[in-house]
Write a protein that holds these residues in place. Sequence first.
Motif, PDB file in Angstrom:
ATOM      1  N   MET A  98       4.373  26.277  -3.340  1.00 51.57           N
ATOM      2  CA  MET A  98       5.155  26.164  -2.120  1.00 51.57           C
ATOM      3  C   MET A  98       4.205  26.132  -0.931  1.00 51.57           C
ATOM      4  O   MET A  98       3.291  26.945  -0.856  1.00 51.57           O
ATOM      5  N   ALA A 140       6.803  22.353  -3.729  1.00 50.24           N
ATOM      6  CA  ALA A 140       7.922  22.570  -2.807  1.00 50.24           C
ATOM      7  C   ALA A 140       7.316  22.577  -1.416  1.00 50.24           C
ATOM      8  O   ALA A 140       6.430  23.386  -1.125  1.00 50.24           O
ATOM      9  N   VAL A 142      13.588  27.416  -4.426  1.00 51.82           N
ATOM     10  CA  VAL A 142      12.329  27.059  -5.102  1.00 51.82           C
ATOM     11  C   VAL A 142      12.321  27.625  -6.519  1.00 51.82           C
ATOM     12  O   VAL A 142      12.004  26.939  -7.485  1.00 51.82           O
TER      13      VAL A 142
END
Length: 271
Positions: free
Chosen positions: A1, A25, A65
């Motif tokens: 992420m 992500a 996520v």
Amino acid sequence: MITGAGSGIGRALAQRLSRLGSPVAIADIDEAGLEKTAASLSGPVLRRVLDVRDATDQLRFAGEVRAWLPDKLAAVFNNAGVAVASSVRDAVPEDDDWLIDINFRGVVNGTRAFLPILLEQDEGVIVNTSSVFGLVGMPYQSAYCASKFAVRGFTDALRQELRGTGVRAVNVHPGGVTTNIARNARVRKDPEGLGRTKEQMAAQFEAVTLTSPDKAAEIIHRGVERGKARILVGPDAYMFDALARVAPTHYYWVIERLQARLRARQKETAG
Ligand SMILES: NC(=O)c1ccc[n+]([C@@H]2O[C@H](COP(=O)([O-])OP(=O)(O)OC[C@H]3O[C@@H](n4cnc5c(N)ncnc54)[C@H](O)[C@@H]3O)[C@@H](O)[C@H]2O)c1
């Protein structure tokens, strides 16, 4: 992420990790920038317009996520950041608050939202972006330095709390990287009183940057893989770090001269 993935270092990190086969992500407040990053990736990508200042939305995003990932969450890059150029005397409180909410509180929000996932896995890395301005104080960068020193302190404290777990906390200290940071900065007037426009100040910043976003992403990724606790990005970052240790009250004397040389070199090249 990765937050702040719509530009600069965040985009380069997303591209590198995706190229190496990792699902990414990506989040940014700038939807157009985010779309551009997403379009440049060939692997799985979850894109999300997100303001890192919004703690509740960060938490929601963390859930998304987790649900989206096919496997464990390997790393959280709290990278989004902004700049302000102003003297302390002329500081506009609203600008300083804007910066501290993004650069510091955004990192805290991201850490709090994603840390439970990593702890549950007992694996993973929180990678928080400080700066060389989290190692030394620079004139006309008081809010930025304060936010980056805060990120460093917060992340160092977290690292100690995580001892005995499989989760790590890493501080990243980039030197000058050629990104949009200066162009996206809030500048009301030239803080040095030289009458420069924001555009001219951004060009001067870019003239003293020594590292490309791709190179920065490579250094950050390799540092995380090697298990480093603090990652210095670029030759200038090593210089700032050394100066802060050997001359903790006089480092600016050296930095000022180096900057003057680099600026002169830029003028020569331009002329
Ligand atoms: N470029 C440098 O020289 C340098 C040096 C040291 C540290 N850093 C740090 O590196 C990080 C990345 O910066 P960069 O140089 O790639 O700059 P950049 O301006 O190219 O990218 C920063 C990204 O953060 C996003 N962003 C800004 N506010 C946001 C918010 N509220 N929520 C979500 N996203 C937001 C922007 O839209 C942008 O896409 C920042 O934390 C910056 O302070 C940069």
